[in-house]
Design an enzyme around this catalytic site. Structure first.
Site, PDB file in Angstrom:
ATOM      1  N   SER A  65       0.844  -1.196   0.000  1.00 16.37           N
ATOM      2  CA  SER A  65       0.000   0.000   0.000  1.00 16.37           C
ATOM      3  C   SER A  65       0.875   1.241   0.000  1.00 16.37           C
ATOM      4  O   SER A  65       1.986   1.234   0.552  1.00 16.37           O
ATOM      5  CB  SER A  65      -0.890   0.027   1.247  1.00 16.37           C
ATOM      6  OG  SER A  65      -0.112   0.240   2.413  1.00 16.37           O
ATOM      7  N   ASP A  66       0.378   2.316  -0.619  1.00 18.51           N
ATOM      8  CA  ASP A  66       1.005   3.604  -0.366  1.00 18.51           C
ATOM      9  C   ASP A  66       0.793   3.887   1.124  1.00 18.51           C
ATOM     10  O   ASP A  66      -0.039   3.251   1.777  1.00 18.51           O
ATOM     11  CB  ASP A  66       0.400   4.699  -1.263  1.00 18.51           C
ATOM     12  CG  ASP A  66       1.355   5.890  -1.420  1.00 18.51           C
ATOM     13  OD1 ASP A  66       2.260   6.061  -0.573  1.00 18.51           O
ATOM     14  OD2 ASP A  66       1.195   6.654  -2.388  1.00 18.51           O
ATOM     15  N   TRP A  67       1.552   4.835   1.660  1.00 23.30           N
ATOM     16  CA  TRP A  67       1.566   5.037   3.121  1.00 23.30           C
ATOM     17  C   TRP A  67       0.189   5.512   3.614  1.00 23.30           C
ATOM     18  O   TRP A  67      -0.212   6.641   3.370  1.00 23.30           O
ATOM     19  CB  TRP A  67       2.685   6.015   3.483  1.00 23.30           C
ATOM     20  CG  TRP A  67       3.989   5.317   3.781  1.00 23.30           C
ATOM     21  CD1 TRP A  67       4.771   5.514   4.885  1.00 23.30           C
ATOM     22  CD2 TRP A  67       4.644   4.306   3.003  1.00 23.30           C
ATOM     23  NE1 TRP A  67       5.861   4.678   4.832  1.00 23.30           N
ATOM     24  CE2 TRP A  67       5.812   3.921   3.702  1.00 23.30           C
ATOM     25  CE3 TRP A  67       4.364   3.640   1.812  1.00 23.30           C
ATOM     26  CZ2 TRP A  67       6.690   2.938   3.241  1.00 23.30           C
ATOM     27  CZ3 TRP A  67       5.239   2.669   1.345  1.00 23.30           C
ATOM     28  CH2 TRP A  67       6.372   2.330   2.060  1.00 23.30           C
TER      29      TRP A  67
END
Ligand SMILES: *[C@@H]1O[C@H](CO)[C@@H](O)[C@H](O)[C@H]1NC(C)=O
Ligand SMILES: *[C@@H]1O[C@H](CO)[C@@H](O)[C@H](O)[C@H]1NC(C)=O
Ligand SMILES: *[C@@H]1O[C@H](CO)[C@@H](O)[C@H](O)[C@H]1NC(C)=O
Ligand SMILES: *[C@@H]1O[C@H](CO)[C@@H](O)[C@H](O)[C@H]1NC(C)=O
Ligand SMILES: *[C@@H]1O[C@H](CO)[C@@H](O)[C@H](O)[C@H]1NC(C)=O
Ligand SMILES: *[C@@H]1O[C@H](CO)[C@@H](O)[C@H](O)[C@H]1NC(C)=O
Ligand SMILES: *[C@@H]1O[C@H](CO)[C@@H](O)[C@H](O)[C@H]1NC(C)=O
Ligand SMILES: *[C@@H]1O[C@H](CO)[C@@H](O)[C@H](O)[C@H]1NC(C)=O
Ligand SMILES: *[C@@H]1O[C@H](CO)[C@@H](O)[C@H](O)[C@H]1NC(C)=O
Ligand SMILES: *[C@@H]1O[C@H](CO)[C@@H](O)[C@H](O)[C@H]1NC(C)=O
Ligand SMILES: *[C@@H]1O[C@H](CO)[C@@H](O)[C@H](O)[C@H]1NC(C)=O
Length: 870
Positions: free
Chosen positions: A282-284
């Site tokens: 996932s992106d942050w």
């Protein structure tokens, strides 16, 4: 040189202009196989340089053997970050201490190792795209890989193909390459190959349709299936084919579902159709659920914390619970761990079998600091200040120079030859008085611009400003430097200096970046396409008094510059993009002719923001649930301009040289035996493997007695060995197929990483002769465009380019290979690529609207062309 639309082929090809915009094709009626999430398989690789030991199949076998020996919580540990600032890297997974395996260290990317020192800062992606040089793309990837490895990083968070560049103001476009999917596809593949050849896992990001910074965390993008395949997915397919080990899902929603739990984009497109065998992270903070993300195909949660109580995480202990309850099948967890370890083993071969030690901390510049920054505990040496720069400065300078696009050069003012007097004007020429890293994550525009802002930055080891480099040149040439005026607001001083000099060089800039920083009201995306800080007025002031005005632009993308193109006193315009640490040296190499410019603009330069058609959504009608439909379809950048019959100031692919090239003798051959149709992939996947046994007793999955937790680390263990909290609402949202581990049919367009291998069969070769008819050596970038036919297709699309060095008078024959994919369209009904029966042409020349040579493609066996306008 003139820049008129080439009329040569218009008589053949008039009709595409006259037909109406196609309406976005509706989603298809074919059975939708978004579930279950495809499991990794020991597929053959599809890169030519693979040897046996670094193939996906070999890495997969090692990963299966590794994961089969792990417990439930050890597997979960690999999938979940330990939390924001929990460890030294920007992201870190849990490890498996029992077998001596430390967690994976993940770092931004993509211009250098972020948040450390003694690293290099490379030219931005948009610059390497402008070189149109596969060689430089590859070398930059290798050098980046070596620097990340030297710091002990396992996964570099880059390169970028999303944002692709739908809208020119997109804040992060510069981190990626070009709004043309073919150019971006070549660039991302070369970069991935380079990075991974140095023992570091690359990460293709941000997947997918993350085309703007405004509302990036909530915007719901609607797109038709054909545009998805032919535009936005295209370069990701190239990254997968090149063997990329990881993909980062983005913040936005697609068709109503967040990217990081989107079964269409992750399960169906990426893992099934493209046959991706690595892992999706996932992106942050882009993960929003436990089950949705697990069943939707996410494999690694980053940074790991940020979810609900009691675990403060969507995964970690919450995922352990979900597996024990049966809401996430064990095979899905096993698959996450296998995918992560497959990517790991795939790059740890040859000279890179050993495991690097981390020897820096992203969270402090001090030598001694906390090993666990969020816990502020275990102080020790955390920064060994390892110098990883090697000799990369010379490559950075070469890319910097070869990415400069010479947009205008009236009466051959450039290259400069010892002008008697020179004026240098503009804040963008000089050093920032407090050093090149004065503004955190480059969140300002003061002094010369050499990268954008946000998480895609790195600390400069040094930055050679244009003023510094020009001063050395001036000194060597006995040129008198009239004055360097570095205020953009003192127009009188600028005029006075410029009026007194033979040549006046005026610098101007605009920047862009990520939405967590706002500069002068610009929240990542640019609010407009004009120059910043009075830049246009400054250029006009200088050009008003000096007939030999040279304009140098440092910008992340196009700016409106038509007035300067039209201005008789503006003799030369150069776009230098975001060139990295060797900025001034690279510029002076081109200004003085040590490097003959080969840069070609990787985007179109409109005369107004409206010219671009597709628009950024600055203000949503419903800001809580912003939605945007990409109704322009495949028509972005030059595809749109040409469709509208609109002339940009500078078209895609344009760039001048100090010499001139002539094209002749285009010939096109159909490969012997090339057929109209190809073999659809068939067969079945076989059932999902489960590795090892999950012990049902809850107390087997709690922390070992006496384990001393680092607070606030995210751990994989259950908090409670007595009972599991059940949430039937959450579990009931998914169709039974989501948990079905039985054998699945292979999609027709699938079959190998990157898609059906038949897509990459060479169907045609095209050969053309290029002659350097000027007086100096130079490098031409011949460009090949295809006309796929009909009004649903752009007038032409880039499908080939090369980098050809020619001495004066020399000619060379250049051959392009066209694959099946290059001449196909996506058929939404059959869910496969096909060569339509519309007559197709190949156009070759120096840029998108100057293709003096054209030829019909011969129809493949079993097909007769139909003319587009019948
Ligand atoms: C991968 O690509 C190469 C070159 O294009 C091709 O010859 C080969 O058959 C492909 N391999 C697989 C397993 O698809
Ligand atoms: C999970 O990773 C953390 C951090 O590396 C480690 O302390 C812990 O022991 C690991 N848990 C298991 C079950 O291996
Ligand atoms: C997009 O959403 C619509 C409406 O929910 C649905 O009918 C369609 O199948 C979806 N398309 C994809 C590709 O998920
Ligand atoms: C391993 O390193 C040696 C020495 O640097 C080099 O010659 C060789 O090409 C490398 N091999 C591989 C597979 O990268
Ligand atoms: C830093 O890590 C790299 C990669 O493991 C290693 O080669 C190097 O020796 C380390 N340097 C120091 C000073 O620890
Ligand atoms: C480290 O130094 C840079 C300047 O080189 C600064 O921008 C950054 O904020 C510093 N980082 C920390 C954690 O202090
Ligand atoms: C520095 O840049 C900011 C905006 O980027 C601007 O507001 C400010 O005036 C600049 N400072 C100087 C000294 O130019
Ligand atoms: C610069 O001028 C000096 C003295 O007039 C002369 O010796 C030198 O050769 C000149 N250098 C160049 C590069 O013209
Ligand atoms: C465009 O934005 C920049 C940066 O905020 C600003 O300096 C400039 O004045 C704006 N241009 C116009 C025409 O408003
Ligand atoms: C149960 O799941 C639903 C749907 O995901 C969610 O809205 C709800 O908050 C959850 N309830 C609890 C108690 O976690
Ligand atoms: C280029 O190809 C043409 C036609 O095949 C041939 O006559 C010519 O010699 C070739 N030129 C070069 C420089 O190889």
């Amino acid at each position: 040189m003139t820049r008129t639309l080439s009329l040569l082929h218009f008589h053949l090809l008039l009709l595409p202009f006259l037909q109406l915009l196609p309406s976005a094709t509706a989603a298809t009626d074919t059975p939708f196989l978004g579930f279950p999430s495809p499991w990794a398989r020991p597929v053959a690789s599809n890169t030519t340089e693979d040897d046996e030991s670094s193939s996906w199949a070999a890495a997969h076998a090692k990963a299966v053997a590794f994961v089969a020996g792990l417990t439930l919580t050890e597997k979960v540990n690999l999938t979940t970050g330990t939390g924001w600032e929990a460890d030294r890297c920007i992201g870190m997974t849990g490890g498996v201490p029992r077998v001596g395996f430390r967690g994976l260290c993940l770092m931004d990317g993509p211009v250098g190792v972020r948040y450390t020192d003694k690293n290099s800062v490379f030219p931005a992606g948009v610059n390497v795209a402008a070189t149109f040089s596969r060689r430089l793309m590859r070398l930059r990837g290798e050098a980046l890989g070596a620097e990340f490895r030297g710091k002990g990083v396992d996964v570099m968070l880059g390169p970028v193909a999303g944002a692709l560049g739908r809208v020119p103001q997109g804040g992060r476009n510069w981190e990626g390459f070009s709004p043309d999917p073919y150019l971006t596809g070549v660039a991302i593949a070369e970069t991935v190959g380079g990075i991974q050849s140095r023992g570091v896992v690359a990460c293709a990001k941000h997947y997918i349709l993350n085309e703007q910074e405004h509302y990036r965390g909530s915007i719901d993008v609607r797109i038709d299936d054909r545009t998805m395949h032919e535009l936005y997915l295209w370069p990701f397919a190239d990254a997968v084919r090149a063997g990329v080990g990881s993909v980062m899902c983005s913040y936005n929603k697609i068709n109503g579902t967040y990217a990081c739990e989107n079964e269409w984009t992750t399960n169906y497109l990426l893992k099934n159709e493209l046959g991706f065998q690595g892992f999706v992270m996932s992106d942050w903070g882009a993960q929003h659920t436990t089950l949705g993300s697990a069943l939707g195909g996410l494999d690694m949660a980053m940074p790991g914390d940020g979810g609900p109580a009691p675990y403060r995480a969507w995964w970690g202990g919450a995922l352990t619970e979900a597996v024990l309850r049966g809401d996430v099948p064990q095979w899905r967890l096993d698959d996450m761990a296998v995918r992560i370890m497959t990517a790991y083993f795939r790059v740890h071969t040859g000279n890179y079998t050993s495991r690097p030690d981390i020897n820096f901390s992203a969270w402090t510049n001090q030598t001694v600091g906390p090993l666990y920054p969020a816990a502020n505990q275990s102080f020790t040496v955390v920064n060994e200040h390892v110098d990883v720069q090697s000799d990369h400065a010379s490559l950075i300078r070469e890319i910097g120079a070869k990415s400069i696009v010479l947009l205008k050069n009236q009466e051959g003012l450039l290259p400069l030859n010892k002008p008697a007097t020179l004026a240098i004007v503009g804040d963008d020429a000089r050093d920032h008085p407090l050093g090149p890293n004065a503004c955190p994550e480059r969140g300002c525009l003061n002094g010369t611009l050499a990268m954008g802002y946000g998480s895609g930055t790195a600390e400069f080891p040094y930055l050679v400003s244009p003023l510094t480099a020009l001063q050395l040149q001036v000194q060597a040439d006995n040129t008198t430097l009239i004055k360097a005026v570095t205020s953009n607001w003192d127009l009188d001083a600028a005029r006075a200096a410029a009026a007194a000099a033979d040549v006046a060089i005026v610098f101007a800039a605009a920047t862009a970046g990520e939405n967590f920083i706002t500069i002068d009201g610009n929240a990542g995306d640019r609010n407009n396409l004009t120059l910043w800080a009075n830049g246009d007025a400054l250029i006009r002031a200088v050009a008003g008094v000096n007939p030999n005005t040279v304009v140098v632009l440092h910008t992340p993308g196009p700016v409106i510059i038509d007035y300067a193109e039209q201005h008789p006193n503006v003799s030369a315009i150069l776009w230098a993009g975001l060139p990295g640490q060797e900025s001034g040296n690279a510029l002076v190499d081109v200004l003085y002719g040590r490097v003959n410019p080969q840069g070609r603009t990787p985007f179109s330069w409109g005369k107004s923001v409206e010219d671009y058609g597709a628009q950024l959504l600055f203000r949503a009608e419903n800001p809580r649930a912003p939605t945007q439909t990409f109704d322009e379809g495949v028509f972005i950048d030059y595809r749109w301009f040409v469709k509208q019959g609109m002339r940009p100031t500078y078209p895609f692919g344009f760039g001048l040289s100090y010499t001139r090239f002539q094209y002749s003798g285009l010939s096109v051959q159909l490969r012997e035996g090339a057929r109209a149709r190809y073999e659809a992939a068939t067969g079945e996947t076989g059932p999902a493997p489960t590795l090892g046994v999950v012990e049902p007793e809850l107390e087997r999955h709690t922390a070992p007695e006496g384990f001393s937790r680092i607070s606030p680390y995210v751990y994989p263990w259950l908090n409670n060995s007595v009972s599991l909290v059940s949430n039937s609402t959450a579990a009931g949202q998914f169709p039974p197929a989501a948990k079905n581990g039985s054998s699945q049919p292979v999609l027709p367009a699938s079959g190998a990483p990157g898609g059906n291998p038949g897509l990459f069969e060479v169907m045609y070769t095209a050969t053309v002769t290029i002659n350097n008819v000027g007086k100096v050596a130079g490098t031409e970038i011949p460009q090949l465009y295809i006309q796929l036919g009909g009004s649903d297709n752009p007038f032409s699309v880039l499908r080939g380019f090369d980098e050809v060095e020619l001495a004066p008078g020399e000619s060379k024959n250049v051959t392009f290979e066209l694959t099946r994919r290059d001449v196909s369209n996506w058929n939404t009904a059959t869910q496969n690529w096909e060569i339509t029966d519309l007559e197709k042409l190949v156009l070759v020349g120096g840029w998108s609207t100057n293709t003096p040579l054209s030829a019909r493609l011969p129809a493949p066996a079993g097909m007769t062309w139909r003319q587009s306008w019948e």
